[in-house]
Design an enzyme around this catalytic site. Structure first.
Site, mmCIF file in Angstrom:
data_model
loop_
_atom_site.group_PDB
_atom_site.id
_atom_site.type_symbol
_atom_site.label_atom_id
_atom_site.label_comp_id
_atom_site.label_asym_id
_atom_site.label_seq_id
_atom_site.Cartn_x
_atom_site.Cartn_y
_atom_site.Cartn_z
ATOM 1 C CE1 TYR A 176 -4.579 -0.743 0.210
ATOM 2 C CE2 TYR A 176 -3.417 -2.825 0.389
ATOM 3 C CZ TYR A 176 -4.570 -2.121 0.131
ATOM 4 O OH TYR A 176 -5.725 -2.792 -0.228
ATOM 5 N N GLY A 200 -9.720 -6.059 -5.215
ATOM 6 C CA GLY A 200 -8.370 -6.439 -5.623
ATOM 7 C C GLY A 200 -7.679 -7.296 -4.589
ATOM 8 C CG ASP A 201 -7.038 -5.808 -0.720
ATOM 9 O OD1 ASP A 201 -5.826 -5.683 -0.957
ATOM 10 O OD2 ASP A 201 -7.758 -4.866 -0.367
ATOM 11 N NE ARG A 202 -11.293 -13.476 -1.420
ATOM 12 C CZ ARG A 202 -11.201 -14.323 -0.403
ATOM 13 N NH1 ARG A 202 -12.052 -14.235 0.611
ATOM 14 N NH2 ARG A 202 -10.270 -15.231 -0.371
ATOM 15 C CB ALA A 230 -6.818 -13.388 -0.787
#
Length: 471
Positions: free
Chosen positions: A150, A266-268, A271
């Site tokens: 980040y 985007g994080d999902r 992951a």
């Protein structure tokens, strides 16, 4: 639209390290019905104040809720917000060094479904933090690593980068970059920049698949990594890899869902890619699984689903009741007209396409009530349907004129219609509106029933018979 090849679940929880910058995210939601008397700005009456670990903390939260053994490798400040972040990470082992800067806090103020303002505190770029031995030691005993950069320096720390490079020699490393962050270390399995991040790292311009292909090619050369997946929002992702014959690029479209808040998609995705790679999938199938995970996450309500006490219901196919209700709510909030139609749609043909297009022209959204496989068998016999309901849902949602699909098990759609109460029920056929059995149901809430042009000579039964002769 595309259904990703399913990735078999791992037999036991995976050990996953999430490396990156951790923030405190605050979502303030409320209503606004007046302007402030001292300035022409809206007054927000706060209803909820939700707090969660953000950045790499959000990725760790997602993976922990999936049942994996998660360790968050990060840096934290010596302040109350850092303590709050750790309290918001139940089930996650936190291995943190000192950040040397205040905890960054990002507060989003929303009115209904609309973002009003975001307030950032302590978000100036800090110096690259020191890395402890405990932080690097984590990476020596995991099944996969996700780097959630980040732009606050954790992913730029040389000692930690060396440890990530060593881990990449034995386990898959997925790197989700940031426009202000560091480039991925060479040798990782895949990086997942979005289009804006890819433009920042390449200085290329453009959009769409052509841009994504060029960007993936350039980033593979610059970063020296296994693959680049350029994500394109609700369109899906473009995966580029080097082969002996040059660039191998594959577009992986996203399932169609009705989504509001995109925060965390985007994080999902990152992951999901890491889990699939650690479970034995190749890169293309892993990214397809990540795209499907991100779509399901959005359909379930996004970050709101992570804050719920109970796990959200799984999204097995696109076009659930939940998606339809969002379409209906959005249309009615804008003062629009909700249209519905129904049928088995066992083999889509030109007559279906014309009928659906005509129905859509009657209003501002079209919801298709689709007979389930069991319902079709009750109506047409044990040899039908020819296509499963999942395939029929997917084909219908691939049509521009269809906004959502509701699957029903009964022989008639009356109960499904009562759930979302369309303004208009449209049906193609050579009969009049008062002959349609749905007329009585629509009358319960003042809905209207209309017929749209019927196209003789085109039917699923006739098409199936013709295909049988070909076979």
């Amino acid at each position: 639209m595309s259904a990703a090849r399913p990735i078999p679940p791992s037999p036991a929880p995976l050990r996953i390290a999430v490396v990156g910058d951790t923030l405190l995210d605050v979502d303030v939601s409320g209503s606004s019905e007046r302007l402030s008397p001292d300035a022409p700005v809206p007054v927000v009456d706060v209803r909820t104040d939700e707090r969660r670990a953000g950045g790499a903390g959000l990725v760790a939260t997602m993976l922990a809720k999936d049942g994996h053994d998660v360790t968050l490798v990060t840096v934290l400040a010596d302040d109350g917000h850092a303590t709050e972040i750790q309290d918001l990470l139940p089930g996650v082992r936190v291995v943190a060094g000192p950040s040397g800067a205040p905890t960054p806090v990002k507060t989003r103020v929303r009115v209904g479904d609309h973002a009003l303002v975001r307030i950032d505190e302590g978000c100036d770029t800090p110096p690259i933090p020191d890395v402890t031995d405990a932080m690097t030691a984590v990476l020596g005993d995991v099944d996969a690593v996700v780097v959630a950069d980040y732009g606050r320096g954790v992913a730029a720390a040389p000692v930690l980068r060396d440890a990530i490079a060593r881990a990449a020699e034995t386990v898959p490393v997925v790197w989700d970059p940031h426009p202000k962050g560091a480039a991925p270390v060479p040798g990782i399995a895949v990086a997942t920049p979005n289009a804006a991040e890819a433009r920042r790292f390449t200085d290329l311009t453009g959009d769409g698949v052509t841009f994504a292909t060029d960007a993936a090619d350039a980033l593979l050369e610059t970063w020296q990594i296994g693959a680049v997946a350029v994500t394109m929002g609700d369109r899906g992702a473009l995966v580029g890899r080097r082969t002996g014959r040059g660039l191998d690029s594959r577009f992986l479209p996203a399932p169609s869902v009705t989504a509001g808040d995109p925060c965390g998609a985007g994080d999902r995705l990152a992951a999901g890619v890491a889990v699939a790679l650690a479970s034995g999938a190749d890169v293309a199938d892993a990214v397809a699984a990540g795209v499907a995970d991100a779509s399901a996450y959005l359909a379930a309500g996004g970050v709101a689903s992570l804050l719920a006490d109970a796990d959200p219901a799984p999204v097995e196919v696109p076009g659930t009741d939940r998606d339809a209700m969002r379409v209906v709510h959005r249309t009615r909030s804008a003062g629009g007209t909700v249209v519905a139609t129904g049928g088995c749609f066992d083999l889509l043909h030109a007559g279906h396409a014309r009928t659906l297009s005509a129905a859509r022209a009657l209003g501002d959204c079209l919801v298709v009530c689709l007979n389930s496989d069991d319902s079709v068998r009750q109506l047409k016999g044990p040899e039908r349907p020819i296509m499963t309901q999942d395939d029929r849902v997917e084909l219908l949602l691939a049509l521009d004129c269809v906004d959502a699909v509701v699957v029903f098990d009964e022989t008639t759609p009356d109960e499904a219609l009562r759930r979302f109460r369309p303004d208009v029920w449209a049906k193609g056929g050579d009969y009049t509106a008062d002959e349609l059995p749905e007329s009585r149901t629509l009358a319960e809430w003042g809905g209207r029933v209309v017929t749209v042009p019927f196209h003789p000579g085109r039917s699923t039964t006739r098409l199936a018979a013709a295909l049988a002769h070909v076979g």
